[in-house]
Design an enzyme around this catalytic site. Sequence first.
Site, PDB file in Angstrom:
ATOM      1  CD  GLU A   1      -2.618   1.253   2.633  1.00  0.00           C
ATOM      2  OE1 GLU A   1      -3.715   1.838   2.616  1.00  0.00           O
ATOM      3  OE2 GLU A   1      -2.153   0.696   3.659  1.00  0.00           O
TER       4      GLU A   1
ATOM      5  CE  LYS B   1      -7.356   1.195   3.481  1.00  0.00           C
ATOM      6  NZ  LYS B   1      -6.186   1.776   4.175  1.00  0.00           N
TER       7      LYS B   1
ATOM      8  CB  CYS C   1      -4.220  -1.454   4.443  1.00  0.00           C
ATOM      9  SG  CYS C   1      -3.314  -1.163   5.994  1.00  0.00           S
TER      10      CYS C   1
END
Length: 285
Positions: A42, A114, A155
Site C-alpha cells: 500500500e 480502497k 490494508c
Amino acid sequence: MTVKLAAIQMCSGTDPERNAETMARLVREAAAKGAIYVQTPEMTGALQRDRAALAAILRDQDSDIIARSAASLAAELGIHVHVGSTAIARGDGKIANRGFLFDPRGRLACTYDKIHMFDVDLENGESWRESSAYTPGKEARVIDLDFARLGFAICYDVRFPALFRAEAVAGAEILTVPAAFTRQTGEAHWHILLRARAIENGAFVIAAAQGGKHEDGRETYGHSLIIDPWGRILAEGPEAGEAVLVAEVDIAASAAARARIPNLRNARDFNLETLPALAKGGLTA
C-alpha cells in the site's frame, strides 16, 4: 497449476521518484527468481502525512510515476505487476487510495480503490482519519488471470471479512492485501487476521507490506506474508526494511482446501432475533 508469486516489502519515503526506483529494483529481483506475479505494498508511491506536501506530488493515474513505471516493468519482464496502492488524484479534485494490476504486456488490467477508511484512535495517542484525505471506493473486484482468479483489498479492508467472502464466493483463489499496517495494530492483529482470511475462504493470501520508520514520522509493521489456503505461512518478510518474498504455489490447493472444509458451500442464510431481558421471575409457560 504451480506458479511462483511474489510480494515485495518496502519502506517508502516521501519522494515518488526514489520510491519508483526502489520498486523497480525489487520487482526485477522477484522476476529474476521466477515470479510471474509481483505485488507491492500500500502507498508504494509515497507515505506522506503532510496534506500540502501530498497535494504537491499528486498526479492522475495516467501521469503517476508509480503506475507508469509498473506498466513498463510488466511489459519488460513479461509478468503481472500489482501496485498495492498509491495516492491518485481523481477527476473530481479528490484523492483515491488506488491499486493497479498490469498484465505481462504492460496493459492496465484492473484498478481497485480502497473501500474501508482507516479512521481510528489508538491507545498510544496515535490517531488516523484516512477519510479526511481519501474518497473510499465502492466496487469490490475479482479478475481472471491466466493462472488463477484474484481478488482485491487494501490494508484496513482486512478487518471486513464480508469483502473477502464475497470474492471467494465469486471464485477468487488468491486474495490480496497490500498494506501499511501501523506497528501497534500489526503486533496485535496482522498475522491473525491474514491467516483467518486465508482459512475461512480456502484461498491464498498475499500481503506485501511497508516496514520500518518512514520519513513522515510513522512506523509500519512489516512482516509481508504469503499464506496458503490452509493458513500456513509460506514466506514472511522482516520487521523492517526491504525484502523480496517468493513462494511456489499450487493453485489447486485452493480447491482442495474448499473440498476438505466446504464452508463456502455450506453457508446458510439466517435471521437475527434480539430478545428482551428476562423478567426477574425468569421464563414462564
